[in-house]
Design a protein around this motif. Sequence first.
Motif, PDB file in Angstrom:
ATOM      1  N   SER A 106     -15.449 -74.747  39.719  1.00 40.52           N
ATOM      2  CA  SER A 106     -15.188 -73.604  39.086  1.00 40.52           C
ATOM      3  C   SER A 106     -16.697 -72.774  39.498  1.00 40.52           C
ATOM      4  N   PHE A 107     -17.646 -73.575  39.155  1.00 36.37           N
ATOM      5  CA  PHE A 107     -18.955 -73.116  39.184  1.00 36.37           C
ATOM      6  C   PHE A 107     -19.751 -73.194  40.311  1.00 36.37           C
ATOM      7  N   ALA A 108     -19.256 -73.796  41.342  1.00 38.46           N
ATOM      8  CA  ALA A 108     -19.930 -73.924  42.731  1.00 38.46           C
ATOM      9  C   ALA A 108     -19.943 -72.651  43.359  1.00 38.46           C
ATOM     10  N   ALA A 109     -21.206 -72.216  43.836  1.00 36.73           N
ATOM     11  CA  ALA A 109     -21.211 -71.086  44.480  1.00 36.73           C
ATOM     12  C   ALA A 109     -20.470 -71.114  45.765  1.00 36.73           C
ATOM     13  N   LEU A 110     -20.265 -72.326  46.466  1.00 42.85           N
ATOM     14  CA  LEU A 110     -19.956 -72.426  47.869  1.00 42.85           C
ATOM     15  C   LEU A 110     -18.478 -72.789  47.759  1.00 42.85           C
ATOM     16  N   ARG A 111     -17.759 -72.648  46.454  1.00 39.93           N
ATOM     17  CA  ARG A 111     -16.368 -72.716  46.436  1.00 39.93           C
ATOM     18  C   ARG A 111     -15.449 -72.218  47.563  1.00 39.93           C
ATOM     19  N   SER A 112     -14.686 -72.711  48.158  1.00 36.32           N
ATOM     20  CA  SER A 112     -13.690 -72.124  49.018  1.00 36.32           C
ATOM     21  C   SER A 112     -12.622 -71.176  47.949  1.00 36.32           C
ATOM     22  N   VAL A 113     -12.178 -70.350  48.542  1.00 35.57           N
ATOM     23  CA  VAL A 113     -11.395 -69.523  47.873  1.00 35.57           C
ATOM     24  C   VAL A 113     -10.078 -69.611  48.482  1.00 35.57           C
ATOM     25  N   ILE A 121      -6.994 -72.949  42.352  1.00 35.73           N
ATOM     26  CA  ILE A 121      -8.243 -72.108  42.989  1.00 35.73           C
ATOM     27  C   ILE A 121      -9.417 -72.797  42.224  1.00 35.73           C
ATOM     28  N   ARG A 122      -9.413 -73.460  41.436  1.00 35.49           N
ATOM     29  CA  ARG A 122     -10.673 -74.107  40.767  1.00 35.49           C
ATOM     30  C   ARG A 122     -10.959 -75.525  41.376  1.00 35.49           C
ATOM     31  N   THR A 123      -9.716 -75.961  41.955  1.00 36.16           N
ATOM     32  CA  THR A 123      -9.836 -77.411  42.674  1.00 36.16           C
ATOM     33  C   THR A 123      -9.200 -77.455  43.963  1.00 36.16           C
ATOM     34  N   PRO A 124     -10.123 -76.653  44.955  1.00 37.83           N
ATOM     35  CA  PRO A 124      -9.396 -76.555  46.131  1.00 37.83           C
ATOM     36  C   PRO A 124      -9.850 -77.638  47.153  1.00 37.83           C
ATOM     37  N   GLY A 125     -10.798 -78.336  46.797  1.00 45.29           N
ATOM     38  CA  GLY A 125     -11.071 -79.516  47.662  1.00 45.29           C
ATOM     39  C   GLY A 125     -11.933 -79.079  48.648  1.00 45.29           C
ATOM     40  N   SER A 126     -12.403 -78.083  48.810  1.00 47.22           N
ATOM     41  CA  SER A 126     -13.119 -77.451  50.076  1.00 47.22           C
ATOM     42  C   SER A 126     -14.120 -76.575  49.865  1.00 47.22           C
ATOM     43  N   ILE A 127     -15.155 -76.183  50.551  1.00 48.32           N
ATOM     44  CA  ILE A 127     -16.300 -75.208  50.198  1.00 48.32           C
ATOM     45  C   ILE A 127     -16.310 -74.349  51.543  1.00 48.32           C
ATOM     46  N   GLN A 128     -17.037 -73.233  51.238  1.00 51.10           N
ATOM     47  CA  GLN A 128     -17.292 -72.424  52.412  1.00 51.10           C
ATOM     48  C   GLN A 128     -18.415 -72.926  53.322  1.00 51.10           C
ATOM     49  N   GLU A 146     -25.783 -77.933  46.070  1.00 49.18           N
ATOM     50  CA  GLU A 146     -25.352 -77.199  47.063  1.00 49.18           C
ATOM     51  C   GLU A 146     -26.507 -76.548  48.111  1.00 49.18           C
ATOM     52  N   PHE A 147     -26.283 -76.827  49.287  1.00 43.70           N
ATOM     53  CA  PHE A 147     -27.438 -76.319  50.342  1.00 43.70           C
ATOM     54  C   PHE A 147     -26.898 -75.055  51.121  1.00 43.70           C
ATOM     55  N   GLU A 148     -27.534 -73.886  50.981  1.00 45.24           N
ATOM     56  CA  GLU A 148     -26.879 -72.801  51.555  1.00 45.24           C
ATOM     57  C   GLU A 148     -28.172 -72.343  52.829  1.00 45.24           C
ATOM     58  N   SER A 193     -14.548 -76.373  54.958  1.00 49.72           N
ATOM     59  CA  SER A 193     -15.114 -77.692  55.011  1.00 49.72           C
ATOM     60  C   SER A 193     -14.550 -78.432  53.867  1.00 49.72           C
ATOM     61  N   ARG A 194     -14.126 -79.584  54.157  1.00 51.07           N
ATOM     62  CA  ARG A 194     -13.350 -80.517  53.035  1.00 51.07           C
ATOM     63  C   ARG A 194     -14.396 -81.378  52.354  1.00 51.07           C
ATOM     64  N   LEU A 195     -13.876 -81.944  51.204  1.00 50.63           N
ATOM     65  CA  LEU A 195     -15.123 -82.721  50.542  1.00 50.63           C
ATOM     66  C   LEU A 195     -14.519 -84.250  51.002  1.00 50.63           C
ATOM     67  N   VAL A 196     -15.554 -85.102  50.913  1.00 47.60           N
ATOM     68  CA  VAL A 196     -15.162 -86.545  51.194  1.00 47.60           C
ATOM     69  C   VAL A 196     -15.784 -87.287  50.120  1.00 47.60           C
ATOM     70  N   PRO A 197     -15.199 -88.109  49.541  1.00 44.27           N
ATOM     71  CA  PRO A 197     -13.606 -88.310  49.640  1.00 44.27           C
ATOM     72  C   PRO A 197     -12.924 -87.102  49.009  1.00 44.27           C
ATOM     73  N   ALA A 198     -11.690 -87.051  49.018  1.00 49.76           N
ATOM     74  CA  ALA A 198     -11.005 -85.880  48.552  1.00 49.76           C
ATOM     75  C   ALA A 198     -11.210 -85.546  46.900  1.00 49.76           C
ATOM     76  N   ALA A 199     -11.027 -86.651  46.437  1.00 48.27           N
ATOM     77  CA  ALA A 199     -11.263 -86.743  44.700  1.00 48.27           C
ATOM     78  C   ALA A 199     -12.533 -87.009  44.495  1.00 48.27           C
ATOM     79  N   ASN A 200     -12.686 -86.720  43.057  1.00 46.81           N
ATOM     80  CA  ASN A 200     -13.910 -87.056  42.453  1.00 46.81           C
ATOM     81  C   ASN A 200     -14.172 -88.572  42.208  1.00 46.81           C
TER      82      ASN A 200
END
Length: 745
Positions: free
Chosen positions: A245-252, A18-25, A117-119, A228-235
């Motif tokens: 973990s601390f991203a407000a948009l982290r996907s759950v 859950i800390r590393t979902p690879g995606s955001i809301q 993060e742009f909300e 929405s997936r991160l590109v590239p998938a890995a850091n």
Amino acid sequence: MTQDGTSLDLTGCDREPIRTPGSIQPHGFVLALGPDGTIVQASDNLPQWLGVTPEAVLGRPLTDAIGARAATLLQPELGDDRVRALPGFAATIRMGADGQERFDVLAHRHDALLMLEFESVARAGAADFRHLYPLVGDFLQQLSDNDTVERMSETAAREIRAVTGFGRVLVYKFDEDGHGHVLAESNDGSLPSYLGQRFPASDVPKQARELYMANRIRLISNADYTPSRLVPAANPLTGAANDLSFAALRSVSPIHLQYMRNMGTYASMSVSLMVKGRLWGLISCHNGAPCHVPFEKRTACEQLGQILALRITSREDADELQFRLDVRRVMVTVLGGLTQGADFIENVGGVFPELLQFARAGGAAIVVDERIVTYGDTPGHEQIRALVAWLVQSTHGDLYQTDRLGEQYAPAREFQRSASGLLAMPISRIHQHYLLWFRPEFVHTVDWAGPPQDKTRTDLPLSPRTSFATWRETIHGRSAPWHPGEIEMALEFRTALLGIVLERAEQMAELAEELGRANKELEAFSYSVSHDLRAPLRHIVGFSDLLLEAAGNDTLEKRQRFLKNIKESAHLAGKLVDDLLSFSQMGRASLRPVQVDMNELVRSCIAKLAMDTRGRDVQWRVTELPGIVADPAFIQLALYNLLSNAVKFTGQRDQAVICVDGRRDGNETIFEVRDNGVGFNMDYVHKLFGVFQRLHRMEDFQGTGIGLANVRRIIERHGGRVEARSVPGEGATFTFTIPNSLPPV
């Protein structure tokens, strides 16, 4: 099923990353900047918001992605001194094809990246935090120092619902088993009420709790979103999956999204309540339709949550302090009762009501070897005996406590009505001595928000529950739980109890020593009565017979000699009786200490000895003596005995020299009486202060053998000590000490 219709794998949910979902809301987008300020990672929903693909901005400066105007406004807020590990507000900017789309920009540094993060926000202007301060002030004014935790939680739930617009706000606390108990609720009626109900621990997996502790606010604006997936998938800097973990948009977790939909909620927000470094509970907000809460309102809710947590800490500390004070008062009463008599078990029996109050128990028992004394509602004696045998074998701590005895000791199910809870205190590490408190079974019902999974199993796969209808469970075989303060007070009580037992053991040891000494003195007394006292009486009888036989035949001189011998023998017998009476009274009489002038005391003793020194050459060498605090009558008797002995044992000297001096030494005052008499053999010094112990023949030196025993008893009664040393033929020295502070009577 997930929102896109694919099947949902629930078997490894508790291990889901859950800390590393690879995606955001998707109600915003993410740009990650590397150390050189270029974009190294982006979310794949950039076309929706910026009209460009992620690949088009990777490796480019921030300006190329958001435009020069927005980048210029944002850049001053991105310095190392401005951006922290937790997301902070940077700016509100306008972007998009027509330049009218507004975004709140949040920035934080983590995982070697500067995360932006742009909300998307609907308001016309920038975020305004000015309302935060009056909101906090109003909230504080509504809280009273006398408010209960439930009352404060109600106020917080009401305020947060007003700020966010959510339909239902719950405040719930985690119990010792991890289950959540809803303490307060604010509800507009659009969603079911869960007030008073419980949520099983399985609803919040371990790793989710850990994340709640790290990042203390989380928002899900729409439970039906497509990540929405991160590109590239890995850091790209670390090669590992991004830690969001601390991203407000982290996907759950998709499991959690399904849980929300099953619950009938399509938007949620949670605020962690941290009390003394642990996750005490959550403020959980729900809405029946999607709902976005902008950053400034989330910040306000987070502040209200922190204030509530601080007030909970203060309230619990105050309640805990009051509880401990109440328990301590009872403990002091109990300890006072335990010191009244000599029989420990009888003492315990006398304070049984207070013992029950101390532990809020229904029954208590004291077990000392084969003896058992009970009070209140307890198991039978044989059941207690078997329980103690199990405790001896199974437990090795200073205290054993449980509120579900039957689960740990199967035979206890037979008496769970009276003893579902047990607090057991061993009061000996050698013998089977126990103090036991029993708490009765507390049969009660728990209302769950839907039937929970097996709460005792941790190996079951986690799944989103499909029912939240009230499910009632009846709990058997448990007592009211033991309060942590009761456990700590019980340990303190045990320490004090062992102190009493140890003191009593020391008193018994002293008594045994005193009895041993008394026995020896009694033996000596018996010998004296049979020998010392019999001798002068035989003389009296014998000379009386001679006087009768010679009546009328002997000369007056001979009859006078017989009468003189009778008188001397009677005098010796009387003195012996007087000395015995004095020795006996010495152990019982109370000391009456006052300031004593030792110089005056020595002068009075020398004056009393004037008859014994008449016609002799006796030199008294007395230095200036320090004063002491003591019983003057007793000290005078001790001094007189020492000086009288010095006079007696210097009787064979042409010139007797008797010295008396004294000095202060630390916490005591030391006195010495020296003479140049016959002395004694140091091999027998241990007998010197015993009753009726003589180191010289009675024919050579008259005496009863009680004087030095009296000296020792007097000095020891004052807390001092007495010693003697000598060289035969060269005199003797007697030393005694008096402490500057007398021991308590």
